[in-house]
Design a protein around this motif. Structure first.
Motif, PDB file in Angstrom:
ATOM      1  N   ILE A   7       0.802  -1.320   0.001  1.00 11.19           N
ATOM      2  CA  ILE A   7       0.064  -0.158  -0.083  1.00 11.19           C
ATOM      3  C   ILE A   7       0.806   1.180   0.023  1.00 11.19           C
ATOM      4  N   ASP A   8       0.869   1.812  -1.069  1.00 10.54           N
ATOM      5  CA  ASP A   8       1.545   3.095  -1.421  1.00 10.54           C
ATOM      6  C   ASP A   8       3.042   2.947  -1.125  1.00 10.54           C
ATOM      7  N   GLY A   9       3.493   1.618  -1.705  1.00  9.95           N
ATOM      8  CA  GLY A   9       4.868   1.074  -1.765  1.00  9.95           C
ATOM      9  C   GLY A   9       5.337   0.485  -0.357  1.00  9.95           C
ATOM     10  N   LYS A  10       4.599   0.369   0.416  1.00 15.97           N
ATOM     11  CA  LYS A  10       4.940  -0.016   1.914  1.00 15.97           C
ATOM     12  C   LYS A  10       4.264  -1.618   1.958  1.00 15.97           C
ATOM     13  N   TYR A  11       5.434  -2.544   2.441  1.00 19.06           N
ATOM     14  CA  TYR A  11       5.145  -3.883   2.697  1.00 19.06           C
ATOM     15  C   TYR A  11       5.027  -3.979   3.966  1.00 19.06           C
ATOM     16  N   TYR A  12       4.040  -4.973   4.588  1.00 14.62           N
ATOM     17  CA  TYR A  12       3.651  -5.316   5.911  1.00 14.62           C
ATOM     18  C   TYR A  12       4.316  -6.785   6.237  1.00 14.62           C
ATOM     19  N   ASP A  13       4.457  -6.998   7.427  1.00 16.93           N
ATOM     20  CA  ASP A  13       5.086  -8.173   8.033  1.00 16.93           C
ATOM     21  C   ASP A  13       4.215  -9.691   7.613  1.00 16.93           C
ATOM     22  N   LEU A  14       3.076  -9.394   7.421  1.00 13.68           N
ATOM     23  CA  LEU A  14       2.398 -10.763   7.143  1.00 13.68           C
ATOM     24  C   LEU A  14       0.898 -10.330   6.434  1.00 13.68           C
ATOM     25  N   GLU A  15       0.530 -11.063   5.580  1.00 11.53           N
ATOM     26  CA  GLU A  15      -0.744 -11.183   4.770  1.00 11.53           C
ATOM     27  C   GLU A  15      -1.332 -12.408   4.928  1.00 11.53           C
ATOM     28  N   ILE A  16      -2.749 -12.146   5.350  1.00 14.71           N
ATOM     29  CA  ILE A  16      -3.486 -13.445   5.242  1.00 14.71           C
ATOM     30  C   ILE A  16      -4.602 -13.266   4.151  1.00 14.71           C
ATOM     31  N   HIS A  17      -4.578 -14.436   3.434  1.00 18.25           N
ATOM     32  CA  HIS A  17      -5.801 -14.433   2.412  1.00 18.25           C
ATOM     33  C   HIS A  17      -6.799 -15.121   2.746  1.00 18.25           C
ATOM     34  N   PHE A  18      -8.118 -14.561   2.976  1.00 15.06           N
ATOM     35  CA  PHE A  18      -9.269 -15.585   3.124  1.00 15.06           C
ATOM     36  C   PHE A  18     -10.055 -15.652   1.628  1.00 15.06           C
ATOM     37  N   VAL A  19     -10.062 -16.993   1.381  1.00 16.64           N
ATOM     38  CA  VAL A  19     -10.571 -17.468  -0.030  1.00 16.64           C
ATOM     39  C   VAL A  19     -11.674 -17.884  -0.005  1.00 16.64           C
ATOM     40  N   HIS A  20     -12.738 -17.170  -0.857  1.00 13.03           N
ATOM     41  CA  HIS A  20     -14.153 -17.646  -1.069  1.00 13.03           C
ATOM     42  C   HIS A  20     -14.716 -17.926  -2.359  1.00 13.03           C
ATOM     43  N   GLN A  21     -15.264 -18.837  -2.346  1.00 12.51           N
ATOM     44  CA  GLN A  21     -15.787 -19.261  -3.924  1.00 12.51           C
ATOM     45  C   GLN A  21     -17.055 -19.133  -4.292  1.00 12.51           C
TER      46      GLN A  21
END
Length: 318
Positions: A143-157
């Motif tokens: 976000i605006d070039g900034k990385y964060y320590d962790l990203e979790i993806h919640f996947v829906h179908q």
């Protein structure tokens, strides 16, 4: 009257046992078009990995598409959505468990959760069911070039039924991306413990994504059409990436990072795909409505509720 009561009670109990067995018809996902037969399971030194992420299109041609993920979300370039859609968990089934999946490139839990209703990037309101959630560290989106320590993806179908036609659903998947940043004051998340704690089983007995939403003081999100961030890179994802990072304890962050300590699988110590070109896509901005939602009626009522209903109906028909 008594005979009618028991006949009706029997019918309702039978109906309840039938409704307990729910089979869903999920919208099918596109098959990958492979260049040399490499599958998403062939992760490692001799197949695809994060060290050769720039060359994934050599393995799977869809990874060279124009609508790839992740992206850098430039907040000043985003357009405000005309309608603020509700990210609406229609029912909360806290008894639904998630079991750990054997994925070499991430930590993942799988298990159907509950129905959501979310606006697609095309403007259509689509119903989905949660299927799994998994981790990337550091974050995949920036976000605006900034990385964060962790990203979790919640996947829906998305699902096919009498109310929704898969042929009219552009994005068969909606994925929520939630960022996490290390904090010395953060407490451990119960949902993450089964992954690492030796005294906890590998299954989550109770899980509710609303627990994460409730910790957000700012529910701003960014919304765009994109792809899976691992092979086969299918371009069928409605992405909803939340701006506010949630805190994660140093202990739990280290546990996730230690998962990447295998130098054969992760020589560069991360499992995030590099940022992809936006290629003219629009990024929409909104504020998620995640609270104050009325749940749909539970047709699988308790035994006491069934008896009460049977008695009431019997009295009414006398």
């Amino acid at each position: 009257m008594i005979f009618g009561l028991f006949a009706l009670l029997s019918t309702l109990i039978s109906a309840e046992s039938t409704t307990n067995e729910v089979t869903r018809d999920y919208c099918s996902l596109p098959d990958a078009i492979y260049a040399d037969g490499v599958s998403a399971a062939d992760f490692g030194a001799t197949g695809w990995s994060y060290t050769n992420a720039a060359n994934w299109a050599d393995f799977v041609v869809t990874c060279g598409g124009s609508f790839q993920s992740p992206i850098d979300i430039i907040t000043t370039s985003s357009a405000q959505e005309a309608i603020q859609p509700q990210i609406n968990y229609k029912s909360k089934d806290a008894s639904t468990g998630y079991e750990e999946a054997n994925k070499p490139y991430t930590k993942e839990y799988e298990g159907e959760y509950s129905e959501i209703e979310v606006t697609d990037a095309s403007g259509s309101v689509i119903r989905y069911y949660a299927k799994q959630f998994h981790i990337h560290t550091p974050s995949e989106h920036t976000i605006d070039g900034k990385y964060y320590d962790l990203e979790i993806h919640f996947v829906h179908q998305a699902i096919q039924d009498d109310e929704q036609d898969c042929n009219k659903v552009k994005n068969k998947l909606t994925v929520f991306g939630i960022m996490f940043q290390e904090s010395s004051s953060a407490t451990d998340y119960e949902a993450f413990k089964p992954w690492f704690d030796s005294n906890v089983t590998g299954e989550i007995d109770s899980f509710d994504l609303n627990d994460f939403f409730s910790k957000m003081s700012d529910a701003t999100y960014y919304h765009y059409n994109g792809s899976l961030t691992t092979l086969p890179c299918s371009q069928t994802v409605n992405w909803v990436v939340f701006q506010q990072p949630l805190p994660i304890s140093s202990t739990q962050l280290k546990q996730f990072q230690d998962f990447l300590s295998d130098s054969t699988l992760f020589p560069i110590k991360h499992n995030n795909r590099p940022i992809q070109n936006l290629n003219g896509r629009k990024i929409l901005k909104g504020t998620a409505i995640t609270s104050g939602v009325t749940e749909i009626p539970d047709v699988q009522g308790s035994f006491a509720q069934i008896i009460a209903m049977a008695i009431l109906i019997t009295l009414l028909i006398q």
